[in-house]
Design a protein around this motif. Structure first.
Motif, PDB file in Angstrom:
ATOM      1  N   LYS A 132       0.841  -1.201   0.000  1.00 49.68           N
ATOM      2  CA  LYS A 132       0.000   0.000   0.000  1.00 49.68           C
ATOM      3  C   LYS A 132       0.879   1.255   0.000  1.00 49.68           C
ATOM      4  O   LYS A 132       0.643   2.198  -0.757  1.00 49.68           O
ATOM      5  N   ASP A 133       1.910   1.242   0.837  1.00 51.53           N
ATOM      6  CA  ASP A 133       2.797   2.405   0.890  1.00 51.53           C
ATOM      7  C   ASP A 133       3.509   2.620  -0.442  1.00 51.53           C
ATOM      8  O   ASP A 133       3.676   3.747  -0.897  1.00 51.53           O
ATOM      9  N   ALA A 134       3.925   1.517  -1.078  1.00 48.28           N
ATOM     10  CA  ALA A 134       4.704   1.652  -2.315  1.00 48.28           C
ATOM     11  C   ALA A 134       3.818   1.936  -3.523  1.00 48.28           C
ATOM     12  O   ALA A 134       4.190   2.702  -4.410  1.00 48.28           O
ATOM     13  N   LEU A 135       2.644   1.311  -3.560  1.00 49.88           N
ATOM     14  CA  LEU A 135       1.860   1.347  -4.805  1.00 49.88           C
ATOM     15  C   LEU A 135       0.428   1.846  -4.623  1.00 49.88           C
ATOM     16  O   LEU A 135      -0.376   1.816  -5.565  1.00 49.88           O
ATOM     17  N   SER A 136       0.108   2.289  -3.407  1.00 50.39           N
ATOM     18  CA  SER A 136      -1.242   2.807  -3.118  1.00 50.39           C
ATOM     19  C   SER A 136      -2.374   1.827  -3.413  1.00 50.39           C
ATOM     20  O   SER A 136      -3.419   2.226  -3.927  1.00 50.39           O
ATOM     21  N   ILE A 137      -2.174   0.586  -3.123  1.00 54.80           N
ATOM     22  CA  ILE A 137      -3.271  -0.375  -3.285  1.00 54.80           C
ATOM     23  C   ILE A 137      -3.845  -0.670  -1.889  1.00 54.80           C
ATOM     24  O   ILE A 137      -3.103  -1.070  -1.000  1.00 54.80           O
ATOM     25  N   PRO A 138      -5.148  -0.453  -1.691  1.00 55.18           N
ATOM     26  CA  PRO A 138      -5.715  -0.693  -0.355  1.00 55.18           C
ATOM     27  C   PRO A 138      -5.816  -2.193  -0.051  1.00 55.18           C
ATOM     28  O   PRO A 138      -5.815  -3.008  -0.969  1.00 55.18           O
ATOM     29  N   PHE A 139      -5.892  -2.516   1.244  1.00 55.51           N
ATOM     30  CA  PHE A 139      -6.012  -3.932   1.573  1.00 55.51           C
ATOM     31  C   PHE A 139      -7.071  -4.238   2.616  1.00 55.51           C
ATOM     32  O   PHE A 139      -7.427  -3.397   3.431  1.00 55.51           O
ATOM     33  N   ILE A 140      -7.545  -5.468   2.525  1.00 57.39           N
ATOM     34  CA  ILE A 140      -8.504  -6.017   3.483  1.00 57.39           C
ATOM     35  C   ILE A 140      -7.758  -7.095   4.264  1.00 57.39           C
ATOM     36  O   ILE A 140      -6.938  -7.813   3.699  1.00 57.39           O
ATOM     37  N   TYR A 141      -8.043  -7.163   5.568  1.00 53.36           N
ATOM     38  CA  TYR A 141      -7.310  -8.082   6.436  1.00 53.36           C
ATOM     39  C   TYR A 141      -8.262  -9.112   7.037  1.00 53.36           C
ATOM     40  O   TYR A 141      -9.336  -8.759   7.519  1.00 53.36           O
ATOM     41  N   THR A 142      -7.861 -10.376   7.000  1.00 53.54           N
ATOM     42  CA  THR A 142      -8.607 -11.420   7.714  1.00 53.54           C
ATOM     43  C   THR A 142      -7.670 -12.083   8.715  1.00 53.54           C
ATOM     44  O   THR A 142      -6.660 -12.673   8.323  1.00 53.54           O
ATOM     45  N   PRO A 143      -7.946 -11.952  10.017  1.00 49.98           N
ATOM     46  CA  PRO A 143      -6.995 -12.438  11.026  1.00 49.98           C
ATOM     47  C   PRO A 143      -6.956 -13.965  11.189  1.00 49.98           C
ATOM     48  O   PRO A 143      -5.937 -14.500  11.592  1.00 49.98           O
ATOM     49  N   HIS A 144      -8.061 -14.635  10.916  1.00 45.64           N
ATOM     50  CA  HIS A 144      -8.186 -16.092  11.123  1.00 45.64           C
ATOM     51  C   HIS A 144      -8.092 -16.524  12.576  1.00 45.64           C
ATOM     52  O   HIS A 144      -8.870 -17.357  13.035  1.00 45.64           O
ATOM     53  N   SER A 145      -7.111 -16.010  13.318  1.00 43.26           N
ATOM     54  CA  SER A 145      -7.125 -16.262  14.761  1.00 43.26           C
ATOM     55  C   SER A 145      -6.368 -15.110  15.402  1.00 43.26           C
ATOM     56  O   SER A 145      -5.491 -14.532  14.776  1.00 43.26           O
ATOM     57  N   LEU A 146      -6.757 -14.746  16.617  1.00 42.88           N
ATOM     58  CA  LEU A 146      -6.185 -13.536  17.217  1.00 42.88           C
ATOM     59  C   LEU A 146      -5.472 -13.829  18.526  1.00 42.88           C
ATOM     60  O   LEU A 146      -5.980 -14.552  19.377  1.00 42.88           O
ATOM     61  N   GLY A 147      -4.281 -13.244  18.673  1.00 41.82           N
ATOM     62  CA  GLY A 147      -3.439 -13.513  19.829  1.00 41.82           C
ATOM     63  C   GLY A 147      -3.965 -12.976  21.143  1.00 41.82           C
ATOM     64  O   GLY A 147      -3.817 -13.603  22.183  1.00 41.82           O
ATOM     65  N   LEU A 148      -4.593 -11.794  21.078  1.00 44.73           N
ATOM     66  CA  LEU A 148      -5.024 -11.152  22.322  1.00 44.73           C
ATOM     67  C   LEU A 148      -5.966 -12.065  23.104  1.00 44.73           C
ATOM     68  O   LEU A 148      -5.911 -12.139  24.324  1.00 44.73           O
ATOM     69  N   ASP A 149      -6.800 -12.775  22.382  1.00 44.36           N
ATOM     70  CA  ASP A 149      -7.753 -13.647  23.048  1.00 44.36           C
ATOM     71  C   ASP A 149      -7.049 -14.811  23.739  1.00 44.36           C
ATOM     72  O   ASP A 149      -7.460 -15.258  24.800  1.00 44.36           O
ATOM     73  N   LYS A 150      -5.967 -15.281  23.095  1.00 41.43           N
ATOM     74  CA  LYS A 150      -5.200 -16.363  23.712  1.00 41.43           C
ATOM     75  C   LYS A 150      -4.631 -15.889  25.042  1.00 41.43           C
ATOM     76  O   LYS A 150      -4.613 -16.609  26.028  1.00 41.43           O
ATOM     77  N   LEU A 151      -4.151 -14.644  25.028  1.00 37.90           N
ATOM     78  CA  LEU A 151      -3.577 -14.081  26.240  1.00 37.90           C
ATOM     79  C   LEU A 151      -4.640 -14.004  27.329  1.00 37.90           C
ATOM     80  O   LEU A 151      -4.425 -14.402  28.468  1.00 37.90           O
ATOM     81  N   GLU A 152      -5.817 -13.516  26.929  1.00 36.45           N
ATOM     82  CA  GLU A 152      -6.889 -13.400  27.912  1.00 36.45           C
ATOM     83  C   GLU A 152      -7.338 -14.763  28.433  1.00 36.45           C
ATOM     84  O   GLU A 152      -7.757 -14.900  29.569  1.00 36.45           O
ATOM     85  N   ALA A 153      -7.233 -15.767  27.559  1.00 35.98           N
ATOM     86  CA  ALA A 153      -7.650 -17.111  27.981  1.00 35.98           C
ATOM     87  C   ALA A 153      -6.583 -17.782  28.834  1.00 35.98           C
ATOM     88  O   ALA A 153      -6.709 -18.937  29.204  1.00 35.98           O
ATOM     89  N   GLY A 154      -5.492 -17.055  29.121  1.00 34.94           N
ATOM     90  CA  GLY A 154      -4.526 -17.571  30.073  1.00 34.94           C
ATOM     91  C   GLY A 154      -3.211 -18.047  29.466  1.00 34.94           C
ATOM     92  O   GLY A 154      -2.385 -18.627  30.172  1.00 34.94           O
ATOM     93  N   ALA A 155      -2.983 -17.778  28.169  1.00 29.85           N
ATOM     94  CA  ALA A 155      -1.716 -18.188  27.562  1.00 29.85           C
ATOM     95  C   ALA A 155      -0.569 -17.393  28.190  1.00 29.85           C
ATOM     96  O   ALA A 155      -0.765 -16.296  28.719  1.00 29.85           O
ATOM     97  N   GLU A 156       0.599 -17.945  28.131  1.00 27.50           N
ATOM     98  CA  GLU A 156       1.763 -17.314  28.744  1.00 27.50           C
ATOM     99  C   GLU A 156       2.146 -16.064  27.945  1.00 27.50           C
ATOM    100  O   GLU A 156       2.139 -16.074  26.712  1.00 27.50           O
TER     101      GLU A 156
END
Ligand code: GLC
Ligand code: MG
Length: 699
Positions: free
Chosen positions: A143-167
């Motif tokens: 995007k920075d180099a060529l100005s093409i916008p992007f859509i993001y799909t996380p599939h799984s998120l780390g913050l939730d793992k942390l909240e669920a008690g991950a180290e």
């Protein structure tokens, strides 16, 4: 719907994923740790997009590597899956297969090679879809180099793992930071479940609520053949005394949070269940108790112990291995014998197996913690239970085994619902989003002064009939001078999804969560109305409300993401519950507004909130006088705004909670249902006000 093709839409979409062995079918899932479900997702998505005529080219970009063990196709720079769909493999200079830290270390070289490749092309892609945060980092650099916008799909998120008690280790902390950057830079975020959209994503500091979009992925299940079913029979036969009994099936890895032991206990303790059915557990693939991973071994040992305790020999099967086709066959077997699928997990992020069970026509008993709430409520194919309550699990299974009509309805609902969760539908919604992202002019503009303000409820007022929705959208497209507001019980994220799904006009302002939140749409997205929030916060004591209502019989809290800052929501089972709720609140001197909708949805809000109060707040800010305010609705949570508005409209399909308004001055009851009725009411208002003003002139 407008054809995007006619508007010159012929998108080139680029999907990026860095990890795993991505190739055309047959994909070898599990060949490396990173070769997982996201590949099904990308292939399903991109194939469906490539089939559309408003898509010119669908291109999947990944790393090139040369490793005989993993398959030579990964060294091919361009693999065509169909004439419009190709996998482009970028050579970063390192031709080894890489995972984790090594993959991260290779990223800069990969990005440089990819940008060089893109620069040499005649035509650049229009939009990028990044899968996981590392690909989003690549997309941001593009995007920075060529100005093409992007859509993001996380599939799984780390913050939730942390909240669920991950180290909390460096790896996880870095990952969360990278996810936050992805969330901050993406023009849109697509996720699958309400839990991901409304709880997990919103916990990140860089999130912007208007960028989150829930799009249900397609179901990839294949129908089971006779021979799949035979294979499944052979898999479980050695374990079972009476094969003819219905199957209670569970498919989950042998990890604690999946709570398979809860199900074995429910089965073991219940003479009735043991007599009526067999239990089949597919608890992952195991190497043997001496070799497997520690948690898996513990879980399996507990299960075996429970089998001994309850002497379940001959009525429970727990094969150590299974193939894809045996799984298919087992679902089909469970359906054939009128069995039940059970997911007793303590927490389940999405719950794909429940969609699979639906696909094969097996009713489900599922945990109400996490994604299954969405899935089961949407597909209506079973019962939600508290996974820690063994009696509840037992009762729910017996009920489905017993009640033929209920079983049939659940099987049919699930089957038809899951078959409509297709990648073509996904692609349709993806394109709506892509259109906005590529052509931001599509987003609504906030103009300065308005003649009228139309405030309309969403569900069953504007939705319910496609033709009516089309007509009202066309009507608003011609009326630049009127402000349009949605007032709904839904959360802001869900409300946006429904507006897009029904092609409704983009509102100037969103009144959501039953009039407890207001969002203004402007050039850079949505802004929460904090004045309104401050105003209603004053006498809102949510913990005390919760406590007061904790043990009201027949009152069940709705899913956790329905509980919002200024809203507590419940399901109501029996009559009389509403009175009891009011009585309890009064007893504790808690001032709050209690609203019943459709006879079974109960919301408790701050006394000064609600759709009516929010509508007046919006009208004041827009400087539209109350005589030029039009409110439209169909059910209980619309009552206050319809009763205070001088020009109210009730669509023909209004529910009983509004009956007492009939006959109110200025109220118009439409002949037509849904959006057609809403439009009828608006047109009637305009006719009336024209008549009034010509009478005034004549006088
Ligand atoms: C929407 C909300 C729900 C609420 C209902 C009635 O469905 O999601 O929480 O109870 O509206 O207001
Ligand atoms: Mg409604």
């Amino acid at each position: 719907m407008r054809s995007r093709k006619q508007k010159g839409f012929d998108l080139h979409i680029l999907s990026i994923a860095l990890g795993g062995c991505i190739r055309g079918e047959p994909v070898q899932y599990g060949i490396t740790e990173d070769t997982g479900g996201h590949i099904t997702y990308i292939l399903g998505e991109m194939e469906a997009l490539s089939r559309r005529d408003d898509v010119d080219r669908a291109e999947i970009v990944t790393r090139l590597f040369d490793d005989e063990r993993l398959g030579r196709e990964h060294a091919i720079a361009e693999e065509y899956l169909n004439p419009k769909l190709a996998i482009t493999r970028i050579d970063s200079g390192n031709r080894k297969y890489l995972a984790k830290e090594q993959l991260a270390a290779d990223r800069a070289a990969f990005v440089a090679a990819l940008i060089k490749n893109l620069r040499q092309r005649d035509r650049l892609p229009d939009i990028v879809h990044a899968h996981f945060a590392d690909a989003a980092d690549v997309a941001r650099q593009i995007k920075d180099a060529l100005s093409i916008p992007f859509i993001y799909t996380p599939h799984s998120l780390g913050l939730d793992k942390l909240e669920a008690g991950a180290e909390r280790n460096i790896g996880l902390v870095d990952r969360i930071a990278e996810e936050d950057a992805a969330i901050g830079h993406a023009a849109g975020i697509i996720a699958s479940s309400r839990d991901e959209c409304e709880r997990q994503l919103t916990a990140y500091p860089s999130v912007r609520i208007d960028r989150i979009h829930r799009i249900t992925p397609g179901v990839c299940a294949e129908p089971a053949t006779r021979s799949d079913i035979d294979a499944a029979r052979q898999l479980v036969a050695p374990f079972l005394k009476d094969e003819a009994k219905p199957v209670i099936l569970a498919v989950a890895r042998a990890v604690r949070k999946k709570n398979l032991i809860g199900l074995v206990e429910a089965f073991g303790r219940s003479e009735e269940l043991r007599g009526r059915a067999n239990l089949v557990l597919l608890a992952g693939q195991r190497k043997g108790l001496l070799e497997g991973e520690a948690e898996q071994n513990e879980v399996i040992s507990e299960i075996i112990d429970a089998i001994d305790q309850h002497e379940l020999y001959g009525s429970i099967a727990y094969p150590p291995h299974h193939s894809r086709r045996e799984v298919r066959g087992l679902y089909a077997l469970a359906a054939e014998g009128r069995g039940v699928f059970v997911n007793p997990a303590l927490i389940e992020p999405y719950g794909l197996t429940l969609v699979e069970a639906a696909f094969y026509g097996v009713p489900v008993v599922a945990t109400k913690v996490g994604g299954p709430c969405d899935i089961v409520r949407e597909l209506q194919h079973g019962t939600l239970v508290d996974p820690t309550n063994i009696g509840e699990i037992e009762a729910a299974i017996i009920d489905l085994l017993d009640d033929k009509d209920k079983w049939n309805a659940a099987a049919i609902n699930g089957h038809s619902g899951a078959h409509s969760m297709t990648w073509d539908r996904y692609a349709e919604k993806f394109m709506m989003l892509a259109e906005e992202v590529v052509d931001p002019q599509m987003r609504s503009k906030l103009s300065q002064s308005y003649h009228h303000l139309v405030v309309s409820d969403l569900d069953n007022t504007l939705t319910g009939c496609r033709e009516g929705a089309r007509r009202i959208a066309r009507f608003f497209a011609r009326r630049d001078d009127d402000a349009f507001a949605i007032a709904t019980g839904r959360s802001i994220i869900e409300a946006q999804r429904i507006v897009r799904e029904w092609n409704l006009p983009q509102p100037t302002v969103w009144i959501t969560s039953v009039g407890s939140e207001i969002y203004w749409s402007g050039n850079d997205g949505l802004t929460l109305d904090t004045d309104f929030a401050d105003q209603i916060e004053r006498d809102w004591r949510p913990q005390e409300v919760e406590r007061a209502l904790d043990d009201v019989p027949g009152l069940e809290p709705q899913a956790n993401y329905e509980q919002r800052r200024f809203k507590r929501s419940y399901f109501v089972g029996e009559e009389g519950v509403v009175d009891e709720v009011r009585r309890r609140l009064e007893e504790d001197k808690l001032e709050a507004r209690v609203i019943l909708s459709h006879g079974h949805l109960l919301d408790v809000l701050p006394a000064s909130a609600g759709k009516g109060a929010a509508m007046l707040h919006v009208a004041r800010r827009l400087r539209v006088p109350v005589e030029r305010l039009i409110a439209i609705g169909d059910s209980g949570n619309d009552h206050d705004m319809l009763s205070i508005c001088e020009n109210s409209v009730m669509v023909a399909n209004y529910s009983g909670e509004l009956s007492d308004l009939v006959g109110q001055r200025g109220l118009y009851v439409a002949q037509r249902r849904h959006a057609a009725g809403a439009l009828e009411g608006i047109v009637a208002y305009h006719a009336r006000s024209r008549r009034n003003s010509s009478e005034r002139k004549a006088a």
